[in-house]
Design a protein around this motif. Structure first.
Motif, PDB file in Angstrom:
ATOM      1  N   LYS A  61     -37.146 -38.815  31.337  1.00  0.00           N
ATOM      2  CA  LYS A  61     -36.037 -39.180  30.456  1.00  0.00           C
ATOM      3  C   LYS A  61     -35.351 -37.921  29.946  1.00  0.00           C
ATOM      4  N   GLU A  62     -34.060 -38.057  29.649  1.00  0.00           N
ATOM      5  CA  GLU A  62     -33.296 -36.971  29.046  1.00  0.00           C
ATOM      6  C   GLU A  62     -33.069 -37.292  27.570  1.00  0.00           C
ATOM      7  N   LYS A  63     -33.372 -36.338  26.702  1.00  0.00           N
ATOM      8  CA  LYS A  63     -33.273 -36.558  25.269  1.00  0.00           C
ATOM      9  C   LYS A  63     -32.679 -35.334  24.582  1.00  0.00           C
ATOM     10  N   THR A  64     -32.083 -35.578  23.422  1.00  0.00           N
ATOM     11  CA  THR A  64     -31.674 -34.502  22.527  1.00  0.00           C
ATOM     12  C   THR A  64     -32.590 -34.568  21.320  1.00  0.00           C
ATOM     13  N   ILE A  65     -33.259 -33.462  21.030  1.00  0.00           N
ATOM     14  CA  ILE A  65     -34.294 -33.478  19.998  1.00  0.00           C
ATOM     15  C   ILE A  65     -34.066 -32.370  18.974  1.00  0.00           C
ATOM     16  N   MET A  66     -34.661 -32.585  17.787  1.00  0.00           N
ATOM     17  CA  MET A  66     -34.648 -31.608  16.705  1.00  0.00           C
ATOM     18  C   MET A  66     -36.024 -30.937  16.687  1.00  0.00           C
ATOM     19  N   PRO A  67     -36.148 -29.691  17.154  1.00  0.00           N
ATOM     20  CA  PRO A  67     -37.455 -29.024  17.160  1.00  0.00           C
ATOM     21  C   PRO A  67     -37.870 -28.608  15.754  1.00  0.00           C
ATOM     22  N   LEU A  68     -39.109 -28.958  15.368  1.00  0.00           N
ATOM     23  CA  LEU A  68     -39.574 -28.705  14.006  1.00  0.00           C
ATOM     24  C   LEU A  68     -40.746 -27.743  13.926  1.00  0.00           C
ATOM     25  N   GLY A  69     -41.596 -27.693  14.942  1.00  0.00           N
ATOM     26  CA  GLY A  69     -42.761 -26.817  14.868  1.00  0.00           C
ATOM     27  C   GLY A  69     -43.470 -26.732  16.201  1.00  0.00           C
ATOM     28  N   LEU A  70     -44.132 -25.607  16.417  1.00  0.00           N
ATOM     29  CA  LEU A  70     -44.847 -25.361  17.669  1.00  0.00           C
ATOM     30  C   LEU A  70     -46.323 -25.185  17.348  1.00  0.00           C
ATOM     31  N   ALA A  71     -47.182 -25.815  18.133  1.00  0.00           N
ATOM     32  CA  ALA A  71     -48.628 -25.724  17.906  1.00  0.00           C
ATOM     33  C   ALA A  71     -49.333 -25.406  19.216  1.00  0.00           C
ATOM     34  N   GLN A  72     -50.290 -24.500  19.133  1.00  0.00           N
ATOM     35  CA  GLN A  72     -51.137 -24.211  20.282  1.00  0.00           C
ATOM     36  C   GLN A  72     -52.479 -24.877  20.053  1.00  0.00           C
ATOM     37  N   GLN A  73     -52.868 -25.726  20.986  1.00  0.00           N
ATOM     38  CA  GLN A  73     -54.156 -26.423  20.899  1.00  0.00           C
ATOM     39  C   GLN A  73     -54.916 -26.130  22.183  1.00  0.00           C
ATOM     40  N   GLY A  74     -55.907 -25.240  22.061  1.00  0.00           N
ATOM     41  CA  GLY A  74     -56.597 -24.807  23.266  1.00  0.00           C
ATOM     42  C   GLY A  74     -55.611 -24.093  24.185  1.00  0.00           C
ATOM     43  N   PRO A  75     -55.556 -24.485  25.458  1.00  0.00           N
ATOM     44  CA  PRO A  75     -54.631 -23.824  26.387  1.00  0.00           C
ATOM     45  C   PRO A  75     -53.244 -24.455  26.425  1.00  0.00           C
ATOM     46  N   ARG A  76     -52.996 -25.475  25.584  1.00  0.00           N
ATOM     47  CA  ARG A  76     -51.732 -26.212  25.668  1.00  0.00           C
ATOM     48  C   ARG A  76     -50.841 -25.947  24.450  1.00  0.00           C
ATOM     49  N   LEU A  77     -49.530 -26.064  24.690  1.00  0.00           N
ATOM     50  CA  LEU A  77     -48.542 -25.912  23.633  1.00  0.00           C
ATOM     51  C   LEU A  77     -47.855 -27.248  23.393  1.00  0.00           C
ATOM     52  N   TYR A  78     -47.699 -27.610  22.116  1.00  0.00           N
ATOM     53  CA  TYR A  78     -47.047 -28.867  21.754  1.00  0.00           C
ATOM     54  C   TYR A  78     -45.906 -28.594  20.776  1.00  0.00           C
ATOM     55  N   LEU A  79     -44.830 -29.362  20.933  1.00  0.00           N
ATOM     56  CA  LEU A  79     -43.668 -29.247  20.061  1.00  0.00           C
ATOM     57  C   LEU A  79     -43.566 -30.495  19.198  1.00  0.00           C
ATOM     58  N   VAL A  80     -43.522 -30.296  17.881  1.00  0.00           N
ATOM     59  CA  VAL A  80     -43.247 -31.405  16.967  1.00  0.00           C
ATOM     60  C   VAL A  80     -41.731 -31.506  16.831  1.00  0.00           C
ATOM     61  N   CYS A  81     -41.195 -32.716  16.964  1.00  0.00           N
ATOM     62  CA  CYS A  81     -39.739 -32.862  16.973  1.00  0.00           C
ATOM     63  C   CYS A  81     -39.346 -34.249  16.479  1.00  0.00           C
ATOM     64  N   ARG A  82     -38.040 -34.432  16.315  1.00  0.00           N
ATOM     65  CA  ARG A  82     -37.465 -35.741  16.031  1.00  0.00           C
ATOM     66  C   ARG A  82     -36.358 -36.002  17.038  1.00  0.00           C
ATOM     67  N   PHE A  83     -36.387 -37.190  17.626  1.00  0.00           N
ATOM     68  CA  PHE A  83     -35.327 -37.561  18.558  1.00  0.00           C
ATOM     69  C   PHE A  83     -34.044 -37.807  17.775  1.00  0.00           C
ATOM     70  N   LYS A  84     -32.930 -37.467  18.380  1.00  0.00           N
ATOM     71  CA  LYS A  84     -31.644 -37.653  17.719  1.00  0.00           C
ATOM     72  C   LYS A  84     -31.434 -39.135  17.402  1.00  0.00           C
ATOM     73  N   GLY A  85     -31.111 -39.409  16.141  1.00  0.00           N
ATOM     74  CA  GLY A  85     -30.908 -40.788  15.708  1.00  0.00           C
ATOM     75  C   GLY A  85     -32.144 -41.432  15.125  1.00  0.00           C
ATOM     76  N   TYR A  86     -33.284 -40.688  15.089  1.00  0.00           N
ATOM     77  CA  TYR A  86     -34.526 -41.237  14.557  1.00  0.00           C
ATOM     78  C   TYR A  86     -35.088 -40.305  13.478  1.00  0.00           C
ATOM     79  N   GLU A  87     -35.949 -40.849  12.607  1.00  0.00           N
ATOM     80  CA  GLU A  87     -36.506 -40.087  11.501  1.00  0.00           C
ATOM     81  C   GLU A  87     -38.001 -39.806  11.658  1.00  0.00           C
ATOM     82  N   ASP A  88     -38.660 -40.425  12.651  1.00  0.00           N
ATOM     83  CA  ASP A  88     -40.091 -40.230  12.808  1.00  0.00           C
ATOM     84  C   ASP A  88     -40.378 -38.963  13.601  1.00  0.00           C
ATOM     85  N   ASP A  89     -41.535 -38.350  13.322  1.00  0.00           N
ATOM     86  CA  ASP A  89     -41.946 -37.117  13.994  1.00  0.00           C
ATOM     87  C   ASP A  89     -42.749 -37.458  15.247  1.00  0.00           C
ATOM     88  N   ARG A  90     -42.469 -36.714  16.309  1.00  0.00           N
ATOM     89  CA  ARG A  90     -43.167 -36.947  17.575  1.00  0.00           C
ATOM     90  C   ARG A  90     -43.711 -35.628  18.111  1.00  0.00           C
TER      91      ARG A  90
END
Length: 326
Positions: A186-215
Motif C-alpha cells: 500500500k502507498e501511504k502518507t504518514i507523520m513520523p513521530l519516533g524511531l526505535a531499535q529493537q534488537g536488529p530491527r528498526l521500527y517507526l512510530v507514526c500516524r497515517f494522514k487523516g487519523y489520530e492513532d499511533d502505529r
C-alpha cells in the motif's frame, strides 16, 4: 566597538562557521544562521553569506559551494580533513569508534554524515598512535552480549532510512510504499513521530494522514520512502519514552499489572540482581523465591514467563488500579 574587538568577533564567527560546515552533505547559509543563533551568535544572513563566499574563494580552506540551485549548499571537499579546534585524545577516539555502530541507526543520516570527519579522525588517531596495538586490542576486548537468540538484521534499503530519518528530523510528512506482514502493498502518507531499535530491527512510530492513532511500521518492510517538504506540528500528546514504557513495541497496551510468581532459585537468582521494577519484593523459601513486582502487561512478558517452563509456577497477574498508582 574598537577595531581589535571587531576583528576578534569576526575571527570567532569564521571559526564557528568552519566547525559547522559538514563534509558529506551541503548546508545552507540559513541553516548555519539558525545554528549560530542557538549559541547566542545572531548574525544577519548577508554577513554569513559574505564570509562563506570568502571561505570558498580562499585557497586555505577546501570548501565547495553547490550553486546549481538556491539556496546554495556548502561542504568540505572530499579531500579535506575538516576542521577542529583541537584534536581528540586516544581515549576519546576509542569511545567515538565504539559508539559509531550504535549511533548509525539512531541518528538522522544527515547528522551521521556531518560526523564522518570525527569518525575518520578517530580512526586516524588510533592507527597512528605511538602504541596502536593496545588501542586496537581494546576494541576486541569488549562486546555487547545478546540476551536472546541473536538474529541477523533484515535487509534495509539505505535510501529508505535516509528519507525516513530526514522526515523525522525535520517534522515533515513522509510518502511511503509499504508491504505489511500479510504481503499487501500500500502507498501511504504518514507523520513520523519516533524511531526505535529493537534488537536488529528498526521500527517507526507514526500516524497515517487523516487519523489520530499511533502505529508502528517496520523499516525493512518499506519498499520506498520520500520525505516531502510539507511540515507538520509534532503532536504535544505524544511521548516516545512513555510509548515505549507502556510496552507498545512488545505487543502491550500500557496496562499495569501486579505480577507474582514462584521460581526455582537457580533460575531466579538473576531476577533479584536485575529487578523487574523499583517496587519488586521477594521472599525466600527453601526451594524457591516468591517474587512480586508491578510491570506492564504484554506478549513479551508472557513469552518471558513461559521461557522458564516448569521452573516458574503460581503465576498471577492482577490489574493495578490507576488511582492507586498516583
Amino acid at each position: 566597538m574598537n577595531k581589535r574587538q571587531s576583528s576578534l568577533e569576526t575571527t570567532i564567527l569564521i571559526i564557528e562557521l568552519l566547525k559547522r560546515i559538514p563534509k558529506s552533505w551541503g548546508i545552507t547559509a540559513q541553516e548555519l544562521k539558525a545554528q549560530l543563533a542557538e549559541i547566542g551568535m545572531d548574525r544577519d544572513i548577508h554577513t554569513i553569506q559574505r564570509h562563506l563566499k570568502s571561505l570558498v574563494e580562499s585557497s586555505h580552506f577546501p570548501i565547495d559551494m553547490d550553486d546549481r540551485s538556491k539556496p546554495y549548499g556548502y561542504r568540505w571537499s572530499n579531500q579535506a580533513v575538516g576542521f577542529t579546534v583541537n584534536s581528540m585524545s586516544i581515549q576519546e577516539s576509542l569511545i567515538l569508534q565504539m559508539a559509531h555502530e550504535t549511533l548509525k541507526n539512531l541518528l538522522p543520516s544527515s547528522l551521521m554524515d556531518s560526523m564522518s570527519g570525527f569518525f575518520e579522525e578517530a580512526n586516524r588517531n588510533i592507527s597512528h598512535a605511538q602504541d596502536p596495538a593496545k588501542e586496537i586490542q581494546w576494541l576486541s576486548k569488549v562486546v555487547v552480549a545478546p540476551e536472546t537468540q541473536p538474529l541477523l538484521p533484515p535487509e534495509l534499503q539505505p535510501e529508505v532510512f535516509n528519507q525516513v530519518s530526514c522526515a523525522l528530523y525535520n517534522n515533515c510528512w513522509l510518502d511511503i510504499t509499504y508491504r505489511n506482514a500479510g504481503g499487501d502493498v500500500k502507498e501511504k502518507t504518514i507523520m513520523p513521530l519516533g524511531l526505535a531499535q529493537q534488537g536488529p530491527r528498526l521500527y517507526l512510530v507514526c500516524r497515517f494522514k487523516g487519523y489520530e492513532d499511533d502505529r508502528i511500521l517496520a523499516l525493512h518492510r518499506m519498499i520506498s520512502a520520500r520525505s516531502t517538504s510539507m511540515p507538520f506540528e509534532h503532536p504535544v500528546n505524544f511521548d516516545l519514552k512513555q510509548y515505549s514504557d507502556e510496552a507498545r513495541f512488545t505487543f502491550g497496551e500500557g496496562r499495569k499489572v501486579k505480577l507474582s510468581f514462584r521460581i526455582n532459585k537457580d533460575a531466579g537468582l538473576h531476577i533479584l540482581e536485575s529487578r523487574l521494577s523499583e517496587d519488586q519484593t521477594y521472599s525466600e523459601h527453601e526451594d524457591c523465591y516468591e517474587i512480586s513486582a508491578s510491570v506492564v502487561d504484554s506478549r513479551q512478558l508472557e513469552w518471558w514467563l513461559n521461557g522458564f517452563g516448569e521452573d516458574a509456577w503460581d503465576i498471577s497477574c492482577q490489574a493495578v488500579d490507576k488511582e492507586a498508582e498516583v
